[in-house]
Design a protein around this motif. Structure first.
Motif, mmCIF file in Angstrom:
data_model
loop_
_atom_site.group_PDB
_atom_site.id
_atom_site.type_symbol
_atom_site.label_atom_id
_atom_site.label_comp_id
_atom_site.label_asym_id
_atom_site.label_seq_id
_atom_site.Cartn_x
_atom_site.Cartn_y
_atom_site.Cartn_z
ATOM 1 N N LEU A 135 -13.994 13.442 -28.339
ATOM 2 C CA LEU A 135 -12.862 12.957 -27.633
ATOM 3 C C LEU A 135 -11.850 13.968 -27.336
ATOM 4 O O LEU A 135 -11.391 14.290 -26.406
ATOM 5 N N LYS A 136 -11.758 14.756 -28.315
ATOM 6 C CA LYS A 136 -10.660 15.782 -28.420
ATOM 7 C C LYS A 136 -11.149 16.842 -27.230
ATOM 8 O O LYS A 136 -10.365 17.307 -26.312
ATOM 9 N N PHE A 137 -12.587 17.228 -27.054
ATOM 10 C CA PHE A 137 -12.844 18.072 -26.061
ATOM 11 C C PHE A 137 -12.704 17.398 -24.689
ATOM 12 O O PHE A 137 -12.398 17.944 -23.590
ATOM 13 N N LEU A 138 -13.063 16.178 -24.785
ATOM 14 C CA LEU A 138 -12.772 15.325 -23.286
ATOM 15 C C LEU A 138 -11.303 15.537 -22.909
ATOM 16 O O LEU A 138 -11.200 15.551 -21.713
ATOM 17 N N LYS A 139 -10.612 15.402 -24.089
ATOM 18 C CA LYS A 139 -9.042 15.121 -23.534
ATOM 19 C C LYS A 139 -8.604 16.636 -22.896
ATOM 20 O O LYS A 139 -7.956 16.844 -21.951
ATOM 21 N N ARG A 140 -9.251 17.941 -23.688
ATOM 22 C CA ARG A 140 -8.804 18.988 -23.182
ATOM 23 C C ARG A 140 -9.480 19.275 -21.809
ATOM 24 O O ARG A 140 -8.954 20.033 -21.041
ATOM 25 N N ALA A 141 -10.640 18.702 -21.748
ATOM 26 C CA ALA A 141 -11.265 18.822 -20.181
ATOM 27 C C ALA A 141 -10.441 18.312 -19.232
ATOM 28 O O ALA A 141 -10.305 18.727 -18.026
ATOM 29 N N ALA A 142 -9.819 17.033 -19.621
ATOM 30 C CA ALA A 142 -8.881 16.434 -18.652
ATOM 31 C C ALA A 142 -7.753 17.151 -18.118
ATOM 32 O O ALA A 142 -7.304 17.343 -17.172
ATOM 33 N N GLU A 143 -7.031 17.729 -19.622
ATOM 34 C CA GLU A 143 -6.045 18.640 -19.251
ATOM 35 C C GLU A 143 -6.209 19.825 -18.335
ATOM 36 O O GLU A 143 -5.447 20.055 -17.470
ATOM 37 N N ALA A 144 -7.623 20.368 -18.523
ATOM 38 C CA ALA A 144 -7.947 21.325 -17.470
ATOM 39 C C ALA A 144 -8.226 20.842 -16.171
ATOM 40 O O ALA A 144 -8.656 21.671 -15.419
ATOM 41 N N GLY A 145 -8.429 19.733 -15.883
ATOM 42 C CA GLY A 145 -8.942 19.193 -14.474
ATOM 43 C C GLY A 145 -10.369 19.324 -14.526
ATOM 44 O O GLY A 145 -10.631 18.981 -13.369
ATOM 45 N N GLU A 146 -11.016 19.287 -15.472
ATOM 46 C CA GLU A 146 -12.340 19.362 -15.433
ATOM 47 C C GLU A 146 -13.070 17.739 -15.138
ATOM 48 O O GLU A 146 -14.134 17.519 -14.655
ATOM 49 N N ILE A 147 -12.350 16.955 -15.778
ATOM 50 C CA ILE A 147 -12.880 15.567 -15.480
ATOM 51 C C ILE A 147 -11.619 14.857 -15.396
ATOM 52 O O ILE A 147 -10.375 15.097 -15.352
ATOM 53 N N SER A 148 -11.849 13.549 -14.938
ATOM 54 C CA SER A 148 -10.699 12.666 -14.541
ATOM 55 C C SER A 148 -9.979 12.029 -16.108
ATOM 56 O O SER A 148 -10.985 11.842 -16.827
ATOM 57 N N PRO A 149 -8.731 12.086 -16.123
ATOM 58 C CA PRO A 149 -8.080 11.625 -17.534
ATOM 59 C C PRO A 149 -8.682 10.360 -17.937
ATOM 60 O O PRO A 149 -8.782 10.116 -18.998
ATOM 61 N N ARG A 150 -8.806 9.445 -16.948
ATOM 62 C CA ARG A 150 -9.301 8.266 -17.475
ATOM 63 C C ARG A 150 -10.705 8.315 -18.071
ATOM 64 O O ARG A 150 -11.040 6.981 -18.642
ATOM 65 N N LYS A 151 -11.364 9.118 -17.803
ATOM 66 C CA LYS A 151 -12.847 9.463 -18.307
ATOM 67 C C LYS A 151 -12.546 9.957 -19.862
ATOM 68 O O LYS A 151 -13.626 9.828 -20.474
#
Lengths: 207, 207
Positions: A135-151
DNA sequence: TTTTTGACCAGATTTTGTTTTTAGTCAATT
DNA sequence: AATTGACTAAAAACAAAATCTGGTCAAAAA
Protein backbone atom coordinates in the motif's frame (compact mmCIF):
# COMPACT_ATOMS: atom_id res chain seq x y z
CA UNK A 1 23.89 -16.34 48.95
CA UNK A 2 21.95 -15.06 45.98
CA UNK A 3 22.71 -16.82 42.78
CA UNK A 4 23.25 -14.73 39.65
CA UNK A 5 21.90 -15.56 36.24
CA UNK A 6 24.59 -17.61 34.52
CA UNK A 7 23.80 -16.77 30.92
CA UNK A 8 22.33 -13.45 29.85
CA UNK A 9 21.47 -14.11 26.25
CA UNK A 10 19.97 -17.52 26.90
CA UNK A 11 16.78 -16.74 25.01
CA UNK A 12 18.81 -15.78 21.98
CA UNK A 13 20.90 -18.93 22.18
CA UNK A 14 17.76 -21.01 22.34
CA UNK A 15 16.43 -19.27 19.26
CA UNK A 16 19.62 -20.00 17.38
CA UNK A 17 19.64 -23.62 18.44
CA UNK A 18 16.00 -23.88 17.41
CA UNK A 19 16.72 -22.50 13.94
CA UNK A 20 19.56 -25.00 13.59
CA UNK A 21 17.60 -28.02 14.76
CA UNK A 22 14.23 -27.15 13.21
CA UNK A 23 15.97 -26.65 9.88
CA UNK A 24 17.79 -29.95 10.12
CA UNK A 25 15.09 -32.19 11.55
CA UNK A 26 11.88 -30.22 11.23
CA UNK A 27 9.71 -28.66 13.91
CA UNK A 28 7.79 -31.73 15.03
CA UNK A 29 10.82 -33.97 15.17
CA UNK A 30 12.83 -31.62 17.34
CA UNK A 31 12.03 -31.90 21.03
CA UNK A 32 12.56 -29.29 23.70
CA UNK A 33 15.06 -31.64 25.31
CA UNK A 34 17.00 -31.78 22.04
CA UNK A 35 17.33 -28.03 22.15
CA UNK A 36 18.38 -28.05 25.81
CA UNK A 37 20.96 -30.79 25.27
CA UNK A 38 22.31 -28.98 22.23
CA UNK A 39 23.06 -26.02 24.49
CA UNK A 40 24.16 -28.10 27.48
CA UNK A 41 21.44 -26.70 29.72
CA UNK A 42 18.50 -28.25 31.52
CA UNK A 43 15.15 -28.70 29.89
CA UNK A 44 13.45 -26.60 32.53
CA UNK A 45 15.63 -23.62 31.67
CA UNK A 46 14.10 -23.44 28.24
CA UNK A 47 10.76 -22.86 29.92
CA UNK A 48 12.23 -19.95 31.88
CA UNK A 49 12.60 -18.15 28.54
CA UNK A 50 9.64 -19.43 26.53
CA UNK A 51 6.20 -20.44 27.66
CA UNK A 52 5.64 -23.07 24.99
CA UNK A 53 7.39 -24.79 22.13
CA UNK A 54 5.16 -23.01 19.68
CA UNK A 55 6.33 -19.69 21.08
CA UNK A 56 9.87 -20.57 20.05
CA UNK A 57 8.69 -21.39 16.56
CA UNK A 58 6.77 -18.16 16.30
CA UNK A 59 9.80 -16.22 17.42
CA UNK A 60 11.97 -17.90 14.80
CA UNK A 61 9.49 -17.22 12.04
CA UNK A 62 9.00 -13.68 13.28
CA UNK A 63 12.74 -13.08 12.99
CA UNK A 64 12.68 -14.21 9.39
CA UNK A 65 9.66 -12.11 8.61
CA UNK A 66 11.37 -9.08 10.11
CA UNK A 67 14.37 -9.56 7.83
CA UNK A 68 12.21 -9.51 4.75
CA UNK A 69 10.21 -6.63 6.13
CA UNK A 70 13.38 -4.67 6.85
CA UNK A 71 14.42 -5.13 3.24
CA UNK A 72 11.05 -3.88 2.07
CA UNK A 73 11.09 -0.94 4.45
CA UNK A 74 14.56 0.07 3.38
CA UNK A 75 13.44 0.06 -0.22
CA UNK A 76 10.20 1.85 0.49
CA UNK A 77 12.06 4.71 2.13
CA UNK A 78 14.72 5.07 -0.53
CA UNK A 79 12.76 5.18 -3.72
CA UNK A 80 14.91 6.85 -6.35
CA UNK A 81 13.02 6.79 -9.62
CA UNK A 82 9.62 5.30 -10.30
CA UNK A 83 7.81 3.83 -7.29
CA UNK A 84 6.15 1.22 -9.48
CA UNK A 85 9.53 0.13 -10.85
CA UNK A 86 10.77 -0.06 -7.31
CA UNK A 87 7.79 -2.18 -6.28
CA UNK A 88 8.62 -4.55 -9.11
CA UNK A 89 12.25 -4.88 -8.13
CA UNK A 90 11.39 -5.24 -4.48
CA UNK A 91 9.01 -8.08 -5.10
CA UNK A 92 11.49 -9.84 -7.33
CA UNK A 93 14.03 -9.61 -4.54
CA UNK A 94 11.47 -10.72 -2.00
CA UNK A 95 10.47 -13.78 -4.02
CA UNK A 96 14.10 -14.80 -4.43
CA UNK A 97 14.90 -14.26 -0.75
CA UNK A 98 12.03 -16.50 0.26
CA UNK A 99 13.04 -19.10 -2.31
CA UNK A 100 16.56 -19.21 -0.94
CA UNK A 101 15.32 -19.61 2.62
CA UNK A 102 12.89 -22.31 1.76
CA UNK A 103 15.08 -24.38 -0.54
CA UNK A 104 18.18 -24.20 1.63
CA UNK A 105 16.43 -26.86 3.63
CA UNK A 106 12.83 -27.74 3.15
CA UNK A 107 12.44 -28.25 6.88
CA UNK A 108 13.32 -24.64 7.50
CA UNK A 109 10.69 -23.21 9.83
CA UNK A 110 10.25 -20.24 7.56
CA UNK A 111 8.67 -22.58 5.05
CA UNK A 112 5.78 -23.02 7.45
CA UNK A 113 4.95 -19.39 7.00
CA UNK A 114 4.05 -20.13 3.43
CA UNK A 115 2.97 -23.74 3.41
CA UNK A 116 1.36 -24.69 6.70
CA UNK A 117 -2.40 -24.45 6.71
CA UNK A 118 -2.29 -25.26 10.39
CA UNK A 119 -0.24 -22.23 11.35
CA UNK A 120 -1.51 -19.83 8.72
CA UNK A 121 -3.97 -18.03 11.00
CA UNK A 122 -1.15 -17.37 13.45
CA UNK A 123 0.84 -15.60 10.77
CA UNK A 124 -1.88 -13.26 9.63
CA UNK A 125 -0.04 -10.31 11.16
CA UNK A 126 2.84 -10.97 8.80
CA UNK A 127 0.57 -10.89 5.80
CA UNK A 128 -1.13 -7.73 6.96
CA UNK A 129 2.24 -6.02 7.31
CA UNK A 130 3.25 -7.10 3.84
CA UNK A 131 0.01 -5.72 2.52
CA UNK A 132 0.78 -2.41 4.22
CA UNK A 133 4.16 -2.23 2.47
CA UNK A 134 2.51 -2.68 -0.89
CA UNK A 135 0.00 0.00 0.00
CA UNK A 136 2.87 2.33 0.81
CA UNK A 137 4.35 1.72 -2.64
CA UNK A 138 0.98 2.43 -4.20
CA UNK A 139 0.67 5.70 -2.29
CA UNK A 140 4.13 6.75 -3.41
CA UNK A 141 3.15 5.86 -6.95
CA UNK A 142 0.02 7.97 -6.63
CA UNK A 143 2.09 10.88 -5.34
CA UNK A 144 4.39 10.49 -8.32
CA UNK A 145 1.40 10.50 -10.62
CA UNK A 146 2.00 6.95 -11.84
CA UNK A 147 -1.43 5.75 -10.77
CA UNK A 148 -4.67 7.40 -9.84
CA UNK A 149 -4.85 8.29 -6.11
CA UNK A 150 -8.12 6.42 -5.77
CA UNK A 151 -6.27 3.25 -6.80
CA UNK A 152 -3.85 3.58 -3.89
CA UNK A 153 -6.06 1.60 -1.53
CA UNK A 154 -6.07 -1.63 0.40
CA UNK A 155 -8.16 -3.49 -2.12
CA UNK A 156 -5.69 -2.83 -4.90
CA UNK A 157 -2.84 -3.96 -2.67
CA UNK A 158 -4.63 -7.24 -2.01
CA UNK A 159 -5.27 -7.73 -5.69
CA UNK A 160 -1.62 -7.19 -6.47
CA UNK A 161 -0.60 -9.68 -3.79
CA UNK A 162 -3.05 -12.27 -5.11
CA UNK A 163 -1.58 -11.86 -8.56
CA UNK A 164 1.93 -12.35 -7.24
CA UNK A 165 0.99 -15.27 -4.98
CA UNK A 166 2.38 -17.92 -7.30
CA UNK A 167 5.86 -16.48 -6.81
CA UNK A 168 5.81 -17.72 -3.23
CA UNK A 169 5.56 -21.21 -1.74
CA UNK A 170 3.97 -23.58 -2.15
CA UNK A 171 5.14 -23.37 -5.73
CA UNK A 172 2.33 -24.83 -7.83
CA UNK A 173 3.91 -24.85 -11.21
CA UNK A 174 0.99 -26.28 -13.14
CA UNK A 175 1.43 -24.82 -16.55
CA UNK A 176 5.06 -25.48 -17.24
CA UNK A 177 6.23 -28.75 -18.71
CA UNK A 178 8.86 -29.37 -16.04
CA UNK A 179 7.86 -32.04 -13.54
CA UNK A 180 9.95 -31.12 -10.54
CA UNK A 181 10.18 -28.05 -8.39
CA UNK A 182 10.94 -24.72 -10.01
CA UNK A 183 14.58 -23.83 -10.25
CA UNK A 184 15.78 -20.49 -8.96
CA UNK A 185 16.35 -19.36 -12.52
CA UNK A 186 12.86 -20.34 -13.63
CA UNK A 187 11.42 -18.45 -10.68
CA UNK A 188 13.43 -15.36 -11.56
CA UNK A 189 12.24 -15.44 -15.16
CA UNK A 190 8.62 -16.03 -14.17
CA UNK A 191 8.75 -13.34 -11.52
CA UNK A 192 10.11 -10.77 -13.92
CA UNK A 193 7.46 -11.51 -16.51
CA UNK A 194 4.57 -11.66 -14.08
CA UNK A 195 5.57 -8.56 -12.11
CA UNK A 196 5.94 -6.63 -15.32
CA UNK A 197 2.39 -7.44 -16.33
CA UNK A 198 1.00 -6.69 -12.88
CA UNK A 199 2.79 -3.36 -12.57
CA UNK A 200 1.93 -2.38 -16.12
CA UNK A 201 -1.62 -3.29 -15.29
CA UNK A 202 -1.63 -1.00 -12.28
CA UNK A 203 -0.30 1.79 -14.42
CA UNK A 204 -2.79 1.20 -17.20
CA UNK A 205 -5.75 1.01 -14.83
CA UNK A 206 -4.98 4.65 -14.21
CA UNK A 207 -6.53 5.80 -17.43
CA UNK B 1 -26.51 -69.65 -28.90
CA UNK B 2 -24.49 -66.50 -28.76
CA UNK B 3 -25.59 -64.14 -26.05
CA UNK B 4 -26.06 -60.44 -26.88
CA UNK B 5 -24.80 -57.56 -24.85
CA UNK B 6 -27.57 -56.62 -22.45
CA UNK B 7 -26.74 -52.95 -21.92
CA UNK B 8 -25.17 -50.77 -24.61
CA UNK B 9 -24.30 -47.64 -22.67
CA UNK B 10 -22.96 -49.47 -19.65
CA UNK B 11 -19.73 -47.47 -19.59
CA UNK B 12 -21.70 -44.27 -19.52
CA UNK B 13 -23.94 -45.50 -16.72
CA UNK B 14 -20.90 -46.45 -14.71
CA UNK B 15 -19.47 -42.97 -15.21
CA UNK B 16 -22.70 -41.39 -14.02
CA UNK B 17 -22.88 -43.63 -10.98
CA UNK B 18 -19.26 -42.82 -10.23
CA UNK B 19 -19.91 -39.08 -10.35
CA UNK B 20 -22.85 -39.58 -8.01
CA UNK B 21 -21.02 -41.75 -5.50
CA UNK B 22 -17.63 -40.06 -5.64
CA UNK B 23 -19.34 -36.74 -5.02
CA UNK B 24 -21.28 -38.08 -2.10
CA UNK B 25 -18.71 -40.24 -0.38
CA UNK B 26 -15.39 -39.33 -1.97
CA UNK B 27 -13.18 -41.34 -4.29
CA UNK B 28 -11.42 -43.48 -1.70
CA UNK B 29 -14.53 -44.35 0.22
CA UNK B 30 -16.42 -45.52 -2.83
CA UNK B 31 -15.69 -49.10 -3.82
CA UNK B 32 -16.09 -50.69 -7.20
CA UNK B 33 -18.68 -52.96 -5.67
CA UNK B 34 -20.64 -49.91 -4.49
CA UNK B 35 -20.79 -48.71 -8.05
CA UNK B 36 -21.84 -52.11 -9.35
CA UNK B 37 -24.55 -52.52 -6.70
CA UNK B 38 -25.82 -49.01 -7.40
CA UNK B 39 -26.44 -50.11 -10.98
CA UNK B 40 -27.60 -53.59 -10.08
CA UNK B 41 -24.84 -55.27 -12.09
CA UNK B 42 -21.99 -57.56 -11.17
CA UNK B 43 -18.65 -56.24 -10.04
CA UNK B 44 -16.86 -58.04 -12.85
CA UNK B 45 -18.91 -56.15 -15.40
CA UNK B 46 -17.35 -52.89 -14.33
CA UNK B 47 -14.00 -54.34 -15.31
CA UNK B 48 -15.34 -55.15 -18.76
CA UNK B 49 -15.61 -51.39 -19.32
CA UNK B 50 -12.71 -49.99 -17.29
CA UNK B 51 -9.32 -51.47 -16.58
CA UNK B 52 -8.89 -49.86 -13.16
CA UNK B 53 -10.72 -47.75 -10.64
CA UNK B 54 -8.39 -44.87 -11.37
CA UNK B 55 -9.40 -45.01 -15.02
CA UNK B 56 -12.98 -44.29 -13.97
CA UNK B 57 -11.84 -41.32 -11.94
CA UNK B 58 -9.78 -39.98 -14.81
CA UNK B 59 -12.74 -40.31 -17.14
CA UNK B 60 -14.96 -38.41 -14.72
CA UNK B 61 -12.46 -35.62 -14.32
CA UNK B 62 -11.87 -35.56 -18.04
CA UNK B 63 -15.58 -35.05 -18.62
CA UNK B 64 -15.58 -32.08 -16.30
CA UNK B 65 -12.50 -30.63 -17.91
CA UNK B 66 -14.14 -30.98 -21.30
CA UNK B 67 -17.15 -28.99 -20.13
CA UNK B 68 -15.00 -26.09 -19.08
CA UNK B 69 -12.96 -26.44 -22.24
CA UNK B 70 -16.10 -26.42 -24.36
CA UNK B 71 -17.14 -23.18 -22.71
CA UNK B 72 -13.75 -21.69 -23.44
CA UNK B 73 -13.76 -22.94 -27.02
CA UNK B 74 -17.21 -21.56 -27.64
CA UNK B 75 -16.07 -18.18 -26.40
CA UNK B 76 -12.82 -18.28 -28.30
CA UNK B 77 -14.62 -18.86 -31.55
CA UNK B 78 -17.27 -16.21 -31.04
CA UNK B 79 -15.29 -13.19 -30.02
CA UNK B 80 -17.41 -10.14 -30.73
CA UNK B 81 -15.51 -7.10 -29.58
CA UNK B 82 -12.12 -6.98 -27.92
CA UNK B 83 -10.35 -10.35 -27.55
CA UNK B 84 -8.72 -9.17 -24.33
CA UNK B 85 -12.09 -8.20 -22.87
CA UNK B 86 -13.36 -11.59 -23.90
CA UNK B 87 -10.42 -13.30 -22.22
CA UNK B 88 -11.26 -11.43 -19.05
CA UNK B 89 -14.90 -12.41 -19.10
CA UNK B 90 -14.08 -15.99 -19.99
CA UNK B 91 -11.73 -16.38 -17.06
CA UNK B 92 -14.21 -14.84 -14.69
CA UNK B 93 -16.77 -17.35 -15.87
CA UNK B 94 -14.24 -20.14 -15.66
CA UNK B 95 -13.27 -19.30 -12.09
CA UNK B 96 -16.91 -19.20 -11.01
CA UNK B 97 -17.71 -22.47 -12.78
CA UNK B 98 -14.90 -24.21 -10.98
CA UNK B 99 -15.92 -22.65 -7.69
CA UNK B 100 -19.45 -23.94 -8.09
CA UNK B 101 -18.25 -27.44 -8.91
CA UNK B 102 -15.86 -27.58 -6.04
CA UNK B 103 -18.09 -26.11 -3.36
CA UNK B 104 -21.22 -28.00 -4.36
CA UNK B 105 -19.62 -30.89 -2.53
CA UNK B 106 -16.05 -30.86 -1.44
CA UNK B 107 -15.76 -34.53 -2.30
CA UNK B 108 -16.48 -33.81 -5.90
CA UNK B 109 -13.84 -35.55 -7.97
CA UNK B 110 -13.28 -32.39 -9.93
CA UNK B 111 -11.77 -30.87 -6.83
CA UNK B 112 -8.90 -33.31 -7.19
CA UNK B 113 -7.99 -31.67 -10.44
CA UNK B 114 -7.08 -28.56 -8.52
CA UNK B 115 -6.09 -29.76 -5.09
CA UNK B 116 -4.50 -33.19 -5.24
CA UNK B 117 -0.73 -33.13 -5.43
CA UNK B 118 -0.87 -36.86 -5.90
CA UNK B 119 -2.86 -36.73 -9.10
CA UNK B 120 -1.53 -33.47 -10.46
CA UNK B 121 0.98 -35.03 -12.88
CA UNK B 122 -1.82 -37.11 -14.37
CA UNK B 123 -3.76 -33.98 -15.21
CA UNK B 124 -0.99 -32.13 -17.00
CA UNK B 125 -2.79 -32.56 -20.32
CA UNK B 126 -5.66 -30.53 -18.94
CA UNK B 127 -3.38 -27.69 -17.98
CA UNK B 128 -1.65 -27.73 -21.33
CA UNK B 129 -4.98 -27.46 -23.10
CA UNK B 130 -6.01 -24.56 -20.92
CA UNK B 131 -2.75 -22.85 -21.76
CA UNK B 132 -3.48 -23.34 -25.44
CA UNK B 133 -6.85 -21.63 -25.06
CA UNK B 134 -5.18 -18.62 -23.50
CA UNK B 135 -2.66 -18.58 -26.30
CA UNK B 136 -5.50 -18.54 -28.79
CA UNK B 137 -6.95 -15.48 -27.08
CA UNK B 138 -3.57 -13.80 -27.19
CA UNK B 139 -3.23 -14.50 -30.90
CA UNK B 140 -6.65 -13.06 -31.57
CA UNK B 141 -5.68 -10.03 -29.53
CA UNK B 142 -2.52 -9.67 -31.59
CA UNK B 143 -4.56 -9.87 -34.79
CA UNK B 144 -6.85 -7.18 -33.45
CA UNK B 145 -3.83 -5.04 -32.65
CA UNK B 146 -4.48 -5.07 -28.92
CA UNK B 147 -1.08 -6.52 -28.11
CA UNK B 148 2.19 -6.89 -29.95
CA UNK B 149 2.34 -10.11 -32.03
CA UNK B 150 5.60 -11.10 -30.36
CA UNK B 151 3.71 -11.16 -27.04
CA UNK B 152 1.28 -13.76 -28.35
CA UNK B 153 3.43 -16.67 -27.24
CA UNK B 154 3.38 -19.58 -24.86
CA UNK B 155 5.47 -17.84 -22.25
CA UNK B 156 3.03 -14.97 -21.94
CA UNK B 157 0.15 -17.41 -21.66
CA UNK B 158 1.89 -19.16 -18.77
CA UNK B 159 2.56 -15.85 -17.08
CA UNK B 160 -1.09 -14.91 -17.36
CA UNK B 161 -2.14 -18.24 -15.91
CA UNK B 162 0.27 -17.89 -13.02
CA UNK B 163 -1.16 -14.49 -12.25
CA UNK B 164 -4.69 -15.86 -12.26
CA UNK B 165 -3.81 -18.97 -10.26
CA UNK B 166 -5.20 -17.66 -7.00
CA UNK B 167 -8.66 -17.59 -8.55
CA UNK B 168 -8.66 -21.38 -8.61
CA UNK B 169 -8.46 -23.97 -5.83
CA UNK B 170 -6.89 -24.41 -3.42
CA UNK B 171 -8.02 -20.94 -2.44
CA UNK B 172 -5.22 -19.48 -0.34
CA UNK B 173 -6.77 -16.29 0.82
CA UNK B 174 -3.82 -14.95 2.80
CA UNK B 175 -4.20 -11.26 2.56
CA UNK B 176 -7.83 -10.79 3.41
CA UNK B 177 -9.04 -10.51 6.98
CA UNK B 178 -11.70 -13.19 6.63
CA UNK B 179 -10.79 -16.45 8.30
CA UNK B 180 -12.89 -18.95 6.44
CA UNK B 181 -13.11 -19.93 2.81
CA UNK B 182 -13.82 -17.30 0.22
CA UNK B 183 -17.45 -16.73 -0.58
CA UNK B 184 -18.63 -16.81 -4.16
CA UNK B 185 -19.14 -13.09 -4.04
CA UNK B 186 -15.66 -12.42 -2.70
CA UNK B 187 -14.23 -14.56 -5.46
CA UNK B 188 -16.19 -12.69 -8.08
CA UNK B 189 -14.97 -9.33 -6.79
CA UNK B 190 -11.37 -10.50 -6.54
CA UNK B 191 -11.49 -12.08 -9.96
CA UNK B 192 -12.79 -8.96 -11.61
CA UNK B 193 -10.13 -6.77 -10.01
CA UNK B 194 -7.26 -9.16 -10.66
CA UNK B 195 -8.25 -9.97 -14.23
CA UNK B 196 -8.57 -6.30 -14.99
CA UNK B 197 -5.01 -5.64 -13.86
CA UNK B 198 -3.65 -8.67 -15.71
CA UNK B 199 -5.39 -7.83 -18.95
CA UNK B 200 -4.51 -4.16 -18.69
CA UNK B 201 -0.94 -5.29 -18.08
CA UNK B 202 -0.95 -7.35 -21.25
CA UNK B 203 -2.21 -4.38 -23.19
CA UNK B 204 0.27 -1.97 -21.66
CA UNK B 205 3.24 -4.30 -22.28
CA UNK B 206 2.47 -3.69 -25.91
CA UNK B 207 4.09 -0.29 -25.96
C1' DT C 1 17.16 -16.41 48.35
C1' DT C 2 17.41 -16.97 43.41
C1' DT C 3 18.43 -19.80 39.55
C1' DT C 4 18.62 -24.15 37.52
C1' DT C 5 17.53 -28.72 37.03
C1' DG C 6 15.76 -33.31 35.73
C1' DA C 7 12.41 -36.75 37.59
C1' DC C 8 7.75 -37.00 36.84
C1' DC C 9 2.99 -37.02 34.68
C1' DA C 10 -0.74 -37.01 31.33
C1' DG C 11 -1.69 -36.92 26.86
C1' DA C 12 -0.17 -37.52 22.34
C1' DT C 13 2.34 -40.20 19.03
C1' DT C 14 4.46 -44.37 17.24
C1' DT C 15 4.73 -49.15 16.85
C1' DT C 16 3.07 -53.67 16.51
C1' DG C 17 -0.06 -57.18 15.58
C1' DT C 18 -4.76 -58.35 14.01
C1' DT C 19 -8.83 -57.91 11.42
C1' DT C 20 -11.43 -56.07 7.73
C1' DT C 21 -11.93 -54.14 3.30
C1' DT C 22 -11.23 -53.95 -1.49
C1' DA C 23 -9.05 -53.75 -6.30
C1' DG C 24 -8.68 -56.83 -9.60
C1' DT C 25 -8.96 -61.97 -11.60
C1' DC C 26 -11.08 -65.89 -13.57
C1' DA C 27 -13.55 -70.36 -13.55
C1' DA C 28 -18.22 -71.24 -13.46
C1' DT C 29 -22.86 -69.72 -14.93
C1' DT C 30 -26.30 -67.78 -17.84
C1' DA D 1 -20.35 -64.67 -25.94
C1' DA D 2 -21.54 -62.04 -21.98
C1' DT D 3 -21.91 -61.84 -17.11
C1' DT D 4 -21.10 -62.96 -12.57
C1' DG D 5 -19.47 -63.38 -7.78
C1' DA D 6 -16.28 -66.33 -5.07
C1' DC D 7 -11.48 -65.80 -4.50
C1' DT D 8 -6.69 -63.72 -3.53
C1' DA D 9 -3.15 -60.68 -2.33
C1' DA D 10 -2.37 -56.34 -0.84
C1' DA D 11 -3.85 -52.40 1.38
C1' DA D 12 -6.46 -50.04 4.78
C1' DA D 13 -8.70 -49.78 9.26
C1' DC D 14 -8.52 -50.89 13.80
C1' DA D 15 -6.81 -52.01 18.60
C1' DA D 16 -3.46 -52.62 22.11
C1' DA D 17 0.89 -51.89 23.85
C1' DA D 18 4.93 -49.28 24.09
C1' DT D 19 7.32 -45.00 23.53
C1' DC D 20 7.93 -40.23 23.35
C1' DT D 21 7.42 -35.48 24.68
C1' DG D 22 5.41 -30.87 26.18
C1' DG D 23 5.04 -28.88 30.32
C1' DT D 24 5.37 -28.79 35.77
C1' DC D 25 7.53 -28.37 40.10
C1' DA D 26 9.91 -29.94 44.31
C1' DA D 27 14.48 -30.31 45.21
C1' DA D 28 19.38 -29.21 44.28
C1' DA D 29 22.82 -25.89 43.24
C1' DA D 30 24.75 -21.55 43.54
Amino acid sequence: MARTKSIHNRAELIEEAAVELFSRYGYERTSIEDIAKHLGIGKGSVYLEFRTKEEILMRVVEKHALKIQAMMDERTENIKGSPLESLKETFLMCALMVYDYVTRDFHTPEALLYTSLQFKPRFSAFYVRKRERVLKFLKRAAEAGEISPRKANEKTAITFLMGAASLFPPYFNNYTESEQRMTRDELEQSAKALLKILVDGLRESNK
